[in-house]
Design an enzyme around this catalytic site. Structure first.
Site, PDB file in Angstrom:
ATOM      1  N   ARG A  17      -0.910  -4.720   7.525  1.00 46.90           N
ATOM      2  CA  ARG A  17      -0.363  -4.927   8.009  1.00 46.90           C
ATOM      3  C   ARG A  17      -0.519  -6.197   9.243  1.00 46.90           C
ATOM      4  O   ARG A  17      -0.964  -5.451   9.995  1.00 46.90           O
ATOM      5  CB  ARG A  17       1.377  -4.484   8.244  1.00 46.90           C
ATOM      6  CG  ARG A  17       1.698  -5.408   7.862  1.00 46.90           C
ATOM      7  CD  ARG A  17       3.187  -4.021   8.858  1.00 46.90           C
ATOM      8  NE  ARG A  17       3.179  -3.266   7.328  1.00 46.90           N
ATOM      9  CZ  ARG A  17       4.260  -3.394   6.378  1.00 46.90           C
ATOM     10  NH1 ARG A  17       4.795  -4.879   6.138  1.00 46.90           N
ATOM     11  NH2 ARG A  17       4.110  -2.894   5.671  1.00 46.90           N
ATOM     12  N   GLU A  40      -4.552  -3.719  -0.141  1.00 44.61           N
ATOM     13  CA  GLU A  40      -3.031  -5.166   0.312  1.00 44.61           C
ATOM     14  C   GLU A  40      -2.783  -5.229   1.928  1.00 44.61           C
ATOM     15  O   GLU A  40      -2.925  -5.204   2.701  1.00 44.61           O
ATOM     16  CB  GLU A  40      -1.663  -3.796   0.502  1.00 44.61           C
ATOM     17  CG  GLU A  40      -0.320  -4.043   0.294  1.00 44.61           C
ATOM     18  CD  GLU A  40       0.136  -3.054   1.217  1.00 44.61           C
ATOM     19  OE1 GLU A  40       1.398  -3.103   0.975  1.00 44.61           O
ATOM     20  OE2 GLU A  40       0.367  -1.778  -0.140  1.00 44.61           O
ATOM     21  N   THR A  68       5.737  -5.485   0.876  1.00 41.52           N
ATOM     22  CA  THR A  68       6.421  -6.042   0.987  1.00 41.52           C
ATOM     23  C   THR A  68       6.860  -6.587   0.066  1.00 41.52           C
ATOM     24  O   THR A  68       6.854  -8.397   0.536  1.00 41.52           O
ATOM     25  CB  THR A  68       6.224  -6.228   2.371  1.00 41.52           C
ATOM     26  OG1 THR A  68       5.682  -5.492   2.693  1.00 41.52           O
ATOM     27  CG2 THR A  68       7.541  -6.180   3.051  1.00 41.52           C
ATOM     28  N   LYS A 128       5.301   4.879  -5.050  1.00 41.65           N
ATOM     29  CA  LYS A 128       5.508   4.935  -3.918  1.00 41.65           C
ATOM     30  C   LYS A 128       6.035   5.770  -3.512  1.00 41.65           C
ATOM     31  O   LYS A 128       7.443   5.183  -2.779  1.00 41.65           O
ATOM     32  CB  LYS A 128       5.228   3.679  -3.771  1.00 41.65           C
ATOM     33  CG  LYS A 128       4.543   3.142  -1.827  1.00 41.65           C
ATOM     34  CD  LYS A 128       5.502   1.362  -1.701  1.00 41.65           C
ATOM     35  CE  LYS A 128       5.314   1.555  -0.106  1.00 41.65           C
ATOM     36  NZ  LYS A 128       5.528  -0.322   0.351  1.00 41.65           N
ATOM     37  N   GLY A 158       2.667   6.909   7.774  1.00 42.23           N
ATOM     38  CA  GLY A 158       2.385   8.129   7.990  1.00 42.23           C
ATOM     39  C   GLY A 158       1.560   9.365   7.815  1.00 42.23           C
ATOM     40  O   GLY A 158       0.960  10.358   8.307  1.00 42.23           O
ATOM     41  N   GLY A 178      -2.127   2.532   6.843  1.00 44.83           N
ATOM     42  CA  GLY A 178      -1.625   1.823   7.467  1.00 44.83           C
ATOM     43  C   GLY A 178      -2.211   2.126   8.868  1.00 44.83           C
ATOM     44  O   GLY A 178      -3.284   1.065   8.867  1.00 44.83           O
ATOM     45  N   SER A 179      -1.244   1.848   9.696  1.00 50.02           N
ATOM     46  CA  SER A 179      -1.858   2.233  10.993  1.00 50.02           C
ATOM     47  C   SER A 179      -2.995   3.348  11.459  1.00 50.02           C
ATOM     48  O   SER A 179      -3.494   3.140  12.256  1.00 50.02           O
ATOM     49  CB  SER A 179      -0.290   2.212  12.271  1.00 50.02           C
ATOM     50  OG  SER A 179       0.687   3.571  11.984  1.00 50.02           O
TER      51      SER A 179
END
Length: 208
Positions: A17, A40, A68, A128, A158, A178-179
Site C-alpha cells: 500500500r 498486491e 482495495t 480474507k 496486524g 501490510g505495514s
C-alpha cells in the site's frame, strides 16, 4: 497461476500500500528473493495500474494483483495491466463475479460467517478475514468448524511473525502482510529485512 496454488507454495501475500511505480521493481525483487509468490498493490496507491504492470512484466512467475478493489470495472483495468488477482476489503458479489468472468482469482474480505458463506456462493477463491485484529485465532477455529474444509481462511491486518503460528494452528492457511512488511517510502533493503523476519516462522508452520 491461481491464488490457492501460490499460497500452497508460500502462504504470505505482500501488500504494498502506497508503493510508487518507480520503486515497484526493486521492492518486488526483495520480496521475490525472500520467497513471496503473491504481491498486491492496493488501488489507493499512487498510479497503482502502472505498478501492477511493472511487477507483472518483471515477475511473470509471481501472482500480481490489486487490493482495495471496490468497483467491478476496476477488475478489467487490473486485468489489462497484467494482474491476475483481485482482493477486496469487503464482499461485493458484483466485483467477485466480474473478476471470475475475467478468469482472475478473487479474495473478498469478510468479518462474519454470513459474509463468508455469501462470498463462497458468489465464487470467492479464498476468504480474507479482515480486519484480523477483530478476528483472533479462536474465531478462526470456530469458523473452521463450519466453513468448508477446502476453503483457505486468510487473516489480514496486524499480522506479525509471532502471530502466524497461533493462527495456523487454528486453521488459517494464508496471511496478508501490510505495514509489518512495507510502508510508503521504505527502502528495498528494509523490506528485505522485514521479509526475512517472517521466513523462520513460515518454515515452522507445517509442523505446527
Amino acid at each position: 497461476m491461481t491464488v490457492l496454488a501460490r499460497l500452497a507454495e508460500f502462504p504470505l501475500i505482500a501488500i504494498l500500500r502506497g508503493v510508487q511505480p518507480q520503486e515497484a521493481a526493486t521492492i518486488g525483487t526483495a520480496l521475490v528473493e525472500a520467497g513471496f509468490r503473491i504481491i498486491e498493490v492496493p488501488l489507493n496507491s499512487p498510479e497503482p495500474m502502472k505498478s501492477i504492470e511493472i511487477l507483472a512484466r518483471r515477475f511473470p512467475d509471481v501472482l500480481i494483483g490489486a487490493g482495495t478493489v471496490l468497483d467491478p470495472a476496476d477488475a478489467d483495468r487490473v486485468k489489462a495491466a497484467g494482474g491476475e488477482l483481485v482482493l477486496m476489503p469487503h464482499s461485493d458479489p458484483a466485483v467477485i463475479a466480474r473478476a471470475k468472468a475475467l478468469g482472475m482469482s478473487c479474495v473478498p474480505g469478510v468479518t462474519t460467517p454470513t459474509e463468508a458463506f455469501a462470498a463462497l456462493k458468489a465464487g470467492a477463491d479464498a476468504l480474507k478475514m479482515f480486519p484480523a485484529e477483530m478476528l483472533p485465532p479462536p474465531v478462526v477455529k470456530a469458523w473452521r468448524a463450519v466453513i468448508p474444509a477446502s476453503t483457505v481462511l486468510m487473516p489480514v491486518g496486524g499480522v506479525t511473525p509471532e502471530r502466524l503460528k497461533p493462527y495456523w494452528q487454528a486453521g488459517a492457511r494464508g496471511f496478508g502482510l501490510g505495514s509489518a512488511l512495507y510502508a510508503p517510502g521504505m527502502a528495498a533493503d528494509d523490506v528485505a529485512r522485514n521479509a526475512q523476519a517472517f521466513l523462520a516462522p513460515v518454515a515452522e508452520l507445517k509442523a505446527a
